[in-house]
Design a protein around this motif. Structure first.
Motif, PDB file in Angstrom:
ATOM      1  N   ASP A  14       0.879  -1.080   0.265  1.00 45.51           N
ATOM      2  CA  ASP A  14      -0.224  -0.002   0.027  1.00 45.51           C
ATOM      3  C   ASP A  14       0.441   1.437   0.203  1.00 45.51           C
ATOM      4  OD1 ASP A  14      -2.341   1.039  -0.087  1.00 45.51           O
ATOM      5  OD2 ASP A  14      -2.466   2.148   1.991  1.00 45.51           O
ATOM      6  N   TRP A  15       2.399   1.010  -0.972  1.00 45.99           N
ATOM      7  CA  TRP A  15       2.882   2.132  -0.628  1.00 45.99           C
ATOM      8  C   TRP A  15       1.965   3.267  -1.560  1.00 45.99           C
ATOM      9  CZ3 TRP A  15       6.510   3.677   2.834  1.00 45.99           C
ATOM     10  CH2 TRP A  15       7.243   4.855   2.105  1.00 45.99           C
ATOM     11  N   TYR A  16       1.859   3.125  -2.950  1.00 52.11           N
ATOM     12  CA  TYR A  16       0.806   3.752  -3.786  1.00 52.11           C
ATOM     13  C   TYR A  16      -0.317   3.018  -4.017  1.00 52.11           C
ATOM     14  CZ  TYR A  16       5.353   4.829  -5.571  1.00 52.11           C
ATOM     15  OH  TYR A  16       6.613   5.555  -5.516  1.00 52.11           O
ATOM     16  N   PRO A  17      -1.335   3.803  -3.767  1.00 54.67           N
ATOM     17  CA  PRO A  17      -2.230   2.714  -3.590  1.00 54.67           C
ATOM     18  C   PRO A  17      -3.002   2.187  -5.068  1.00 54.67           C
ATOM     19  CG  PRO A  17      -2.892   5.307  -2.646  1.00 54.67           C
ATOM     20  CD  PRO A  17      -1.422   5.005  -2.737  1.00 54.67           C
ATOM     21  N   VAL A  18      -4.237   1.112  -5.467  1.00 54.82           N
ATOM     22  CA  VAL A  18      -3.874   0.774  -6.929  1.00 54.82           C
ATOM     23  C   VAL A  18      -4.469   1.587  -8.070  1.00 54.82           C
ATOM     24  CG1 VAL A  18      -5.047  -0.862  -7.825  1.00 54.82           C
ATOM     25  CG2 VAL A  18      -4.323  -1.747  -5.450  1.00 54.82           C
ATOM     26  N   GLU A  19      -5.746   3.010  -7.020  1.00 53.77           N
ATOM     27  CA  GLU A  19      -5.914   3.773  -7.827  1.00 53.77           C
ATOM     28  C   GLU A  19      -5.414   5.209  -8.030  1.00 53.77           C
ATOM     29  OE1 GLU A  19      -7.437   4.436  -3.639  1.00 53.77           O
ATOM     30  OE2 GLU A  19      -6.868   2.988  -5.127  1.00 53.77           O
ATOM     31  N   MET A  20      -4.149   4.994  -8.172  1.00 54.60           N
ATOM     32  CA  MET A  20      -3.478   5.994  -8.033  1.00 54.60           C
ATOM     33  C   MET A  20      -3.085   6.113  -9.449  1.00 54.60           C
ATOM     34  SD  MET A  20       0.466   7.186  -6.491  1.00 54.60           S
ATOM     35  CE  MET A  20      -0.818   7.696  -4.517  1.00 54.60           C
ATOM     36  N   SER A  21      -2.870   7.189  -9.890  1.00 54.32           N
ATOM     37  CA  SER A  21      -2.515   7.313 -11.355  1.00 54.32           C
ATOM     38  C   SER A  21      -0.774   7.317 -11.732  1.00 54.32           C
ATOM     39  CB  SER A  21      -3.202   8.737 -11.950  1.00 54.32           C
ATOM     40  OG  SER A  21      -2.036   9.564 -11.925  1.00 54.32           O
ATOM     41  N   GLN A  22       0.074   6.289 -13.317  1.00 52.69           N
ATOM     42  CA  GLN A  22       0.825   6.583 -13.016  1.00 52.69           C
ATOM     43  C   GLN A  22       1.728   7.550 -12.365  1.00 52.69           C
ATOM     44  OE1 GLN A  22       3.392   4.022 -13.391  1.00 52.69           O
ATOM     45  NE2 GLN A  22       1.406   2.445 -12.708  1.00 52.69           N
ATOM     46  N   GLU A  23       1.451   8.698 -13.513  1.00 53.32           N
ATOM     47  CA  GLU A  23       1.975  10.266 -12.635  1.00 53.32           C
ATOM     48  C   GLU A  23       1.897  11.035 -11.395  1.00 53.32           C
ATOM     49  OE1 GLU A  23       1.288  14.894 -14.525  1.00 53.32           O
ATOM     50  OE2 GLU A  23      -0.471  13.374 -14.052  1.00 53.32           O
ATOM     51  N   GLU A  24       0.409  10.411 -10.624  1.00 48.74           N
ATOM     52  CA  GLU A  24       1.159  10.564  -9.327  1.00 48.74           C
ATOM     53  C   GLU A  24       2.224  10.343  -8.809  1.00 48.74           C
ATOM     54  OE1 GLU A  24      -2.427  11.430  -5.522  1.00 48.74           O
ATOM     55  OE2 GLU A  24      -3.079  11.073  -8.030  1.00 48.74           O
ATOM     56  N   ARG A  25       2.070   8.638  -8.857  1.00 46.51           N
ATOM     57  CA  ARG A  25       3.515   7.734  -8.509  1.00 46.51           C
ATOM     58  C   ARG A  25       4.681   8.684  -8.686  1.00 46.51           C
ATOM     59  NH1 ARG A  25       1.354   1.671  -9.145  1.00 46.51           N
ATOM     60  NH2 ARG A  25      -1.041   1.788  -8.570  1.00 46.51           N
ATOM     61  N   HIS A  26       4.940   8.483  -9.448  1.00 45.56           N
ATOM     62  CA  HIS A  26       5.754   9.374 -10.851  1.00 45.56           C
ATOM     63  C   HIS A  26       6.506  10.240  -8.929  1.00 45.56           C
ATOM     64  CE1 HIS A  26       9.638  10.279 -12.409  1.00 45.56           C
ATOM     65  NE2 HIS A  26       9.413  11.562 -12.797  1.00 45.56           N
ATOM     66  N   LEU A  27       5.252  11.090  -9.235  1.00 49.85           N
ATOM     67  CA  LEU A  27       5.633  12.284  -7.960  1.00 49.85           C
ATOM     68  C   LEU A  27       5.294  12.278  -6.432  1.00 49.85           C
ATOM     69  CD1 LEU A  27       5.192  15.398  -7.812  1.00 49.85           C
ATOM     70  CD2 LEU A  27       2.576  15.005  -7.503  1.00 49.85           C
ATOM     71  N   VAL A  28       4.942  10.664  -6.469  1.00 49.34           N
ATOM     72  CA  VAL A  28       5.114  10.888  -4.717  1.00 49.34           C
ATOM     73  C   VAL A  28       6.474  10.341  -4.496  1.00 49.34           C
ATOM     74  CG1 VAL A  28       4.384   9.537  -2.822  1.00 49.34           C
ATOM     75  CG2 VAL A  28       2.397  10.283  -4.101  1.00 49.34           C
ATOM     76  N   PHE A  29       6.784   9.154  -5.765  1.00 45.26           N
ATOM     77  CA  PHE A  29       8.249   8.411  -5.606  1.00 45.26           C
ATOM     78  C   PHE A  29       9.706   9.826  -5.418  1.00 45.26           C
ATOM     79  CE2 PHE A  29      12.357   8.155  -7.958  1.00 45.26           C
ATOM     80  CZ  PHE A  29      12.461   6.351  -7.270  1.00 45.26           C
ATOM     81  N   LYS A  30       8.805  11.517  -6.505  1.00 38.71           N
ATOM     82  CA  LYS A  30       9.933  12.305  -6.535  1.00 38.71           C
ATOM     83  C   LYS A  30      10.004  12.838  -4.714  1.00 38.71           C
ATOM     84  CE  LYS A  30      10.610  15.127 -10.878  1.00 38.71           C
ATOM     85  NZ  LYS A  30      10.228  15.952 -11.436  1.00 38.71           N
ATOM     86  N   ILE A  31       9.069  13.216  -4.353  1.00 38.18           N
ATOM     87  CA  ILE A  31       8.712  13.758  -3.108  1.00 38.18           C
ATOM     88  C   ILE A  31       8.806  12.762  -2.015  1.00 38.18           C
ATOM     89  CG2 ILE A  31       6.256  14.282  -1.306  1.00 38.18           C
ATOM     90  CD1 ILE A  31       4.701  14.711  -3.769  1.00 38.18           C
ATOM     91  N   ASP A  32       9.490  11.472  -1.808  1.00 41.03           N
ATOM     92  CA  ASP A  32       9.489  11.048  -0.746  1.00 41.03           C
ATOM     93  C   ASP A  32      10.902  11.205  -1.279  1.00 41.03           C
ATOM     94  OD1 ASP A  32       6.846   9.244  -0.258  1.00 41.03           O
ATOM     95  OD2 ASP A  32       7.045   7.375  -1.753  1.00 41.03           O
ATOM     96  N   TRP A  33      11.848  10.698  -1.747  1.00 37.53           N
ATOM     97  CA  TRP A  33      12.993  11.520  -2.413  1.00 37.53           C
ATOM     98  C   TRP A  33      13.426  12.971  -1.994  1.00 37.53           C
ATOM     99  CZ3 TRP A  33      17.115   8.374  -1.546  1.00 37.53           C
ATOM    100  CH2 TRP A  33      16.711   6.655  -2.260  1.00 37.53           C
ATOM    101  N   LEU A  34      12.694  13.687  -1.962  1.00 35.35           N
ATOM    102  CA  LEU A  34      13.051  15.006  -1.093  1.00 35.35           C
ATOM    103  C   LEU A  34      12.782  15.810   0.099  1.00 35.35           C
ATOM    104  CD1 LEU A  34      11.768  17.154  -5.135  1.00 35.35           C
ATOM    105  CD2 LEU A  34      14.194  17.138  -4.548  1.00 35.35           C
ATOM    106  N   VAL A  35      11.341  15.062   0.507  1.00 33.57           N
ATOM    107  CA  VAL A  35      11.758  14.880   1.593  1.00 33.57           C
ATOM    108  C   VAL A  35      12.196  14.665   2.723  1.00 33.57           C
ATOM    109  CG1 VAL A  35       9.313  15.417   3.681  1.00 33.57           C
ATOM    110  CG2 VAL A  35       8.945  16.357   1.050  1.00 33.57           C
ATOM    111  N   LEU A  36      11.887  13.155   1.707  1.00 38.45           N
ATOM    112  CA  LEU A  36      12.376  12.314   3.184  1.00 38.45           C
ATOM    113  C   LEU A  36      14.125  12.211   3.690  1.00 38.45           C
ATOM    114  CD1 LEU A  36       9.545   8.828   3.039  1.00 38.45           C
ATOM    115  CD2 LEU A  36       9.855  11.374   4.497  1.00 38.45           C
ATOM    116  N   SER A  37      15.064  12.778   2.329  1.00 36.06           N
ATOM    117  CA  SER A  37      16.215  12.662   2.078  1.00 36.06           C
ATOM    118  C   SER A  37      16.431  13.619   3.905  1.00 36.06           C
ATOM    119  CB  SER A  37      16.660  12.725   0.585  1.00 36.06           C
ATOM    120  OG  SER A  37      16.371  13.759   0.732  1.00 36.06           O
TER     121      SER A  37
END
Length: 496
Positions: free
Chosen positions: A9-32
């Motif tokens: 459940d890191w990315y919900p099933v219904e999440m679009s590929q564009e939003e997944r790519h964005l959340v991936f970026k956010i994870d690296w920028l914010v959590l790093s």
């Protein structure tokens, strides 16, 4: 990889590929940067207890309760700037403010390596606390400003794991410093620990300058496109998280004008307070066992932190899956009560004591959910949310300033009769008060109060404007992200 992310459940099933790519970026920028900064802070703070076990107590004549006073002096400095720091953070660029604070506490940590008296130690601990103020509450504000409700538990779990990791690493560092550097260049091993911590801390601050993205509607990150910055804001609006409202005279009323700050101040600090024996009391109990040498004490003291890491991760994922925070905290509260009762009895086997101390480390996992829960119920006001996180944490600071001196004086180690009586009473009260947030939220729902809906209704035109503004570039932007054949597509994207 996408399938695994969906399973956990890191990315919900219904999440679009564009939003997944964005959340991936956010994870690296914010959590790093947030995780690295929090790690170095806890590395520096935990160094004092490890240094005390490794000989600082003798070298600086820390007799009686002087160690408690030195610990409390850190919290004096930490408390003074807590709320102003998070209010300032909503106005200043976080990518400069937070790293500057990290450099400052790193320098005062270095100064601790060269103190020669108890008074000098007190001064250094005060300024380490003052300059480290911005770290936890500041980065907690940043982390909780980027994610939707379904994402908050897991990301806060990663951020929360950094505290025990820093404490564990400090123990291993001190063990290595004691074994390999004690006496090197005429300095004791505990002094080398503070030097090593500084060498790690100051370079890490530079990561924040390049990666810390501030909050969504104020970000100037070079790693997010204009489209992505707009999507960051619109997806939070749809989930009931408001944009910045500014800092003015109304902020005080926005914070103290409803039940949230009062309930979470009490409930949160009760849950943060009661696992206290998993820290210093556990370490000093190990020190009292003559069969353990210094290195063994340092290593065994990290077990509770290892248990905490596993618990934090499991609780964060579980609470997101269950879509509530209270259930996991109830389990943690029951475990806290059982462990504190066993330690209050004290006349139990060493195995039972190990179980209790490690159990309290496990119970620290559910307590990590206080902040994401508070962020959710304060989603309607970014500035009030930031200040509220700081205010609730001030309670924790004051408790760590006062309670160890009263209930956990070093002179009464390792049995701490008064401390365990205190913990058992507080453990009972926290379980009784845990239903309060659910009660008040249910009452608001019954009264027709729905802040999330109000936010979406008020900003619906803005959100619609964003969608209309980007409607023509959605398909092209998506192809730019995911299609190698169209990597040279002519997309009008402005980089900031």
């Amino acid at each position: 990889m996408n399938r695994f992310a969906e399973i956990i459940d890191w990315y919900p099933v219904e999440m679009s590929q564009e939003e997944r790519h964005l959340v991936f970026k956010i994870d690296w920028l914010v959590l790093s940067f947030s995780c690295i900064a929090f790690f170095t802070k806890n590395l520096d703070v935990s160094a004092l207890t490890n240094a005390y076990v490794a000989g600082m107590d003798v070298d600086l004549d820390l007799t009686g309760n002087r160690f408690n006073y030195a610990t409390s002096m850190y919290y004096v400095g930490y408390c003074l700037f807590q709320i102003p720091s998070n209010i300032v953070l909503t106005r200043l660029p976080a990518e400069y403010y937070l790293p500057a604070a990290e450099v400052m506490w790193g320098l005062f940590t270095l100064g601790t390596a060269f103190v020669t008296s108890y008074k000098q130690l007190m001064v250094m601990r005060f300024f380490v606390g003052l300059t480290a103020t911005a770290c936890w509450v500041g980065n907690a504000h940043i982390v909780n400003s980027w994610y939707t409700r379904q994402e908050l538990g897991k990301r806060n779990a990663i951020y929360g794991c950094v505290y025990p990791l820093g404490a564990m690493f400090a123990g291993y560092l001190q063990s290595a410093a004691y074994d390999n550097l004690d006496g090197s260049h005429g300095m004791a091993g505990w002094r080398w620990l503070f030097i090593i911590c500084t060498v790690i801390t100051i370079p890490c601050a530079l990561i924040g300058v390049f990666f810390c993205p501030n909050v969504p509607d104020r970000t100037r990150s070079r790693y997010l496109t204009a489209r992505e910055k707009e999507l960051c804001v619109s997806r939070l609006l749809k989930d009931g998280f408001a944009k910045t409202r500014g800092v003015d005279r109304s902020l005080v009323k926005r914070i103290f004008g409803n039940w949230r700050i009062y309930v979470f101040f009490v409930v949160g600090n009760l849950f943060w307070m009661t696992p206290y024996p998993a820290g210093t009391p556990y370490t000093l109990w190990l020190k009292s066992k003559t069969q353990y040498g210094v290195a063994m004490v340092e290593n065994l003291s990290t077990i509770t932190y290892a248990a905490q890491i596993v618990s934090i991760m499991l609780c964060g994922f579980y609470s997101d899956w269950r879509k509530n925070r209270w259930e996991t905290m109830l389990y943690g509260g029951i475990l806290i009560l059982v462990c504190n009762v066993l330690l209050l009895v004290w006349n139990v086997s060493d195995g039972a004591k190990f179980f209790s101390f490690i159990g309290l480390g496990v119970a620290n996992g559910p307590t990590n959910l206080i902040v994401p829960w508070l962020a959710e119920v304060m989603s309607h006001d970014l500035e009030a949310r930031s200040a509220s996180i700081a205010i609730v944490n001030v309670g924790w600071v004051v408790i760590n300033l006062v309670v160890p001196l009263v209930a956990w004086p070093t002179a009464s180690a390792p049995e701490y009769k008064g401390g365990y009586i205190w913990s058992v009473i507080m453990s009972v009260i926290e379980l009784i008060l845990l239903p309060l947030p659910m009660y008040f939220l249910a009452r608001e729902k019954k009264q027709g109060i729905d802040y999330a809906k109000e936010i979406f209704d008020e900003t619906n035109m803005d959100a619609a404007g964003i969608e209309e503004k980007t409607e023509g570039v959605d398909e092209v932007a998506s192809e730019t992200y995911y299609s190698k054949e169209k990597k040279n597509a002519d997309v009008d994207v402005v980089e900031v």
